[in-house]
Design a protein around this motif. Sequence first.
Motif, mmCIF file in Angstrom:
data_model
loop_
_atom_site.group_PDB
_atom_site.id
_atom_site.type_symbol
_atom_site.label_atom_id
_atom_site.label_comp_id
_atom_site.label_asym_id
_atom_site.label_seq_id
_atom_site.Cartn_x
_atom_site.Cartn_y
_atom_site.Cartn_z
ATOM 1 N N ARG A 1 85.756 24.005 86.969
ATOM 2 C CA ARG A 1 86.285 23.457 85.614
ATOM 3 C C ARG A 1 87.465 22.476 86.243
ATOM 4 N N LEU A 2 87.214 21.079 85.657
ATOM 5 C CA LEU A 2 87.974 19.578 86.163
ATOM 6 C C LEU A 2 88.748 19.528 85.097
ATOM 7 N N PRO A 3 89.887 18.908 85.254
ATOM 8 C CA PRO A 3 90.674 18.405 84.193
ATOM 9 C C PRO A 3 89.909 17.380 83.067
ATOM 10 N N GLU A 4 90.144 17.462 81.989
ATOM 11 C CA GLU A 4 89.651 16.634 81.064
ATOM 12 C C GLU A 4 88.422 16.627 81.212
ATOM 13 N N MET A 5 87.332 17.688 81.599
ATOM 14 C CA MET A 5 86.195 17.720 81.645
ATOM 15 C C MET A 5 85.333 17.740 80.268
ATOM 16 N N VAL A 6 84.312 16.900 80.042
ATOM 17 C CA VAL A 6 83.587 17.162 78.969
ATOM 18 C C VAL A 6 82.017 17.658 79.278
ATOM 19 N N HIS A 7 81.325 17.930 78.066
ATOM 20 C CA HIS A 7 80.096 18.454 78.104
ATOM 21 C C HIS A 7 78.977 17.971 77.776
ATOM 22 N N ALA A 8 77.652 17.741 78.294
ATOM 23 C CA ALA A 8 76.635 17.013 77.990
ATOM 24 C C ALA A 8 75.549 17.707 77.891
ATOM 25 N N ARG A 9 74.389 17.181 77.197
ATOM 26 C CA ARG A 9 73.136 17.932 77.051
ATOM 27 C C ARG A 9 72.195 16.684 77.125
ATOM 28 N N VAL A 10 70.913 16.799 77.556
ATOM 29 C CA VAL A 10 69.938 15.936 77.597
ATOM 30 C C VAL A 10 68.687 16.275 76.347
ATOM 31 N N VAL A 11 68.238 15.438 75.676
ATOM 32 C CA VAL A 11 67.326 15.601 74.598
ATOM 33 C C VAL A 11 65.888 15.319 75.089
ATOM 34 N N ARG A 12 65.027 16.248 75.426
ATOM 35 C CA ARG A 12 63.820 15.895 75.944
ATOM 36 C C ARG A 12 62.790 16.686 75.241
ATOM 37 N N PRO A 13 61.223 16.008 75.454
ATOM 38 C CA PRO A 13 60.405 16.891 74.706
ATOM 39 C C PRO A 13 59.562 17.516 75.669
ATOM 40 N N ARG A 14 58.342 18.275 75.147
ATOM 41 C CA ARG A 14 57.756 19.030 76.206
ATOM 42 C C ARG A 14 56.686 18.308 77.110
ATOM 43 N N ALA A 15 56.669 17.020 76.939
ATOM 44 C CA ALA A 15 55.535 16.268 77.577
ATOM 45 C C ALA A 15 56.221 15.207 78.546
ATOM 46 N N ASN B 1 63.793 6.096 77.110
ATOM 47 C CA ASN B 1 63.235 7.541 76.309
ATOM 48 C C ASN B 1 64.169 8.652 76.778
ATOM 49 N N PHE B 2 65.341 8.137 77.457
ATOM 50 C CA PHE B 2 66.585 9.111 77.725
ATOM 51 C C PHE B 2 67.503 9.074 76.725
ATOM 52 N N VAL B 3 67.818 10.463 76.120
ATOM 53 C CA VAL B 3 68.730 10.754 75.230
ATOM 54 C C VAL B 3 69.492 11.714 75.552
ATOM 55 N N ALA B 4 70.871 11.648 75.485
ATOM 56 C CA ALA B 4 71.936 12.433 75.920
ATOM 57 C C ALA B 4 73.174 12.400 74.852
ATOM 58 N N VAL B 5 73.665 13.519 74.987
ATOM 59 C CA VAL B 5 75.029 13.506 74.120
ATOM 60 C C VAL B 5 75.992 14.250 74.810
ATOM 61 N N VAL B 6 77.283 13.764 74.478
ATOM 62 C CA VAL B 6 78.553 14.113 75.169
ATOM 63 C C VAL B 6 79.616 14.723 74.153
ATOM 64 N N ALA B 7 80.158 15.855 74.430
ATOM 65 C CA ALA B 7 81.061 16.254 73.498
ATOM 66 C C ALA B 7 82.172 17.125 74.226
ATOM 67 N N GLU B 8 83.294 17.496 73.557
ATOM 68 C CA GLU B 8 84.454 17.798 74.081
ATOM 69 C C GLU B 8 84.061 19.296 74.612
#
Length: 720
Positions: free
Chosen positions: A206-220, A247-254
């Motif tokens: 855990r780092l100060p002010e760390m945010v969280h991310a996910r990448v959105v990908r298909p199965r192909a 084709n790279f899609v990602a989201v960043v959230a608190e």
Amino acid sequence: MTNRREFLQATGAVAVGFALPACASRSSEPHAGSAILGNRLTISATGEVELLLGKVELGQGIGTAMAQIAAEELDVDISRIRLRYVDTNISPDESYTFSSISVQQSGPPTRRAAAAAREELMRRAARKLGTSTETLQVADGEFLSGHMLTGLSYWSVIGNDYVDIDIQDDQALKSPDEYTIVGQSIDRIDIPGKVFGHASFLQDVRLPEMVHARVVRPRAERAELVDIDVSSAAALPGVLKIIRDGNFVAVVAEREGQARTAAQTLHRSIVWALPEDMPNEGEIYRWLKGAESRVEPVASKKASSGAGTLTRVNASFQRPYQAHASISPSAAIASYDGDQLTVWSHAQGMYPLRAGIAHVLQLDIENVRCIHREASGCYGHNGADDAACDAAAIAMHFPGRPVRLQWERSDEMTWEPYGSAMHIDISADADQSGAVRHWHCDLWSCPHSSRPRNDEQAGNMIYARQREQVSVLPPVQSIPQPNGGADRNGIPLYSFDSMEVSKHLVTDVPIRVSALRGLGAYANVFAIESFMDELAVRFDKDPFDYRLGQLEDERAIELLGRLRTLSDWDNRPLAGSGEGWGLGFARFKNRSAWVGVVMRVEIVNGHIRLRHATAVCDAGLIVNPDGATAQIEGSIVQSASWTLKEQVRFSQQQKQSVDWASYPILRFDEVPELNVQLMARDNHPSLGVGEAAQGPTAAAIANAVFHATGKRVRKLPIRL
């Protein structure tokens, strides 16, 4: 920025370092070492010894083994050793942890560094005492003369000095018969923290002010993004940024939950074009043999048999695409301050990862730092490198705050590189006694390494192929013998008069593949040892006797003798009784550890039940017997899972193995009783054991199934 050496110069410490040897050759599985000056260990005036590892800890216990080696040569209690895991700012560059050679490669330089430190400090103590070093002994860092304490110790002779020691390859070392720490089953240093819930894993950081991310990908892998609506996801609570780059899609959230919810929303809002460019799963082996490939000779030995009438026996063996299926999906943390990029990762090599990320993101390599933290063990090239590159790319879009990226289970199962499917054809000409006079083998496989280890290979990163500025996919590379890739362990250890082994390396790769534990050795040993068993039965020979009659390797012969006795082989039940006993044997890469396995199975209502596995291993000098035993036990269990259950499923459009239901693995109640014995070889060099049991285990299971049922196993996973 003050570096480690400058900091230590202001304190009382001994720092020991040396130049690593340059790589002798270049291949897809590079040799460790890059001719970079690297520190090894520091002895401080406070009584602690900091040991810098060059190989990452993947759960195999390499940190404990290196601590034992250092403590042994220093003559200090192992509790004084503090491990510093791989960090490209301070650690020696030993490339990847791979190929079961960590103790072989890291052990000698660690031993020499510790011995050099001990030698230098003894000289200092002798000068203070007005005596010679021959009169002194060391016990836990305290100097003794005639078994009496002198009042001096490592820590007191250091004082406030900074002692910088360079060592040589011919550094004097202890004799193995003097060892009191090496060769003992010391408790793993890393286990207590994991058992008691301390911050041991990458996911715990855990780092100060760390945010969280996910990448959105298909199965192909080659899907194209046709349409996306980000409005619903962008409006969700905590969402800070949505990134689209090609084709790279990602989201960043608190928060992590917010990032996951937003990613699921984005999944529903994206339209992908899915090409039907993967082979038909049901015809994968026919496809392998017909695909564009490069034929490469592996071994050739010609001799006139002069054996009269010969009998030819043929067989084919097949192994499917298989996944690492790491229990914990891959993750990474990255932080970019506008100049420096720092990445925390559980990948197998921090220096190669740094080089790959620097190239993909077009940063100077000096501005990229990679730090290893444990997470799911890689056992090859799983999703760890790609997760690290994903996190780094997102951090570049989101400077100023650390970004923690976590893959989903479906991401791990569908986007990690798989171990390649293989097809192996073997034929043998045997004389009337059954002795093989000519051996012929052709094997077909995709490559077994696509590691993004440098600028030339960085295009293997998923992000590099999905972003708008697409990187060129590097050409397929072969791993030459003696390591071998698809052909690893493709050369039988037996002494045949003549032999031809050829590799057909598929160059048009439709499904992402790379290194899975053992590479081609798993399938090749399964094929060779199954075929040797078939020949033994064909010529009415005991499987042990048949192998021993064609071996010249004295250590292999001794190991098989030990295994025969330990397993009680000569009292096995009759064939076809429903209880089967099978033998499998190999020397990993024909130059590392020898392992033989006898597996006992029962056939219950048409299902294979593993009852007992006996294994004997010769790995030279064993640093930590308990650790080596655990490595072999883990290898047997993993191989059993591959052999009985694991197969990646896919359609011509996309991957279908996305979770434990669609990609089942061995359950705890299916694990056999294990009995592993290590052979004492203290005066021989240490050899790696991590990948030595997979092939023998597969063959032992297959041969046991034949002994129980009379049915030969040609295709994995085994289906009765």
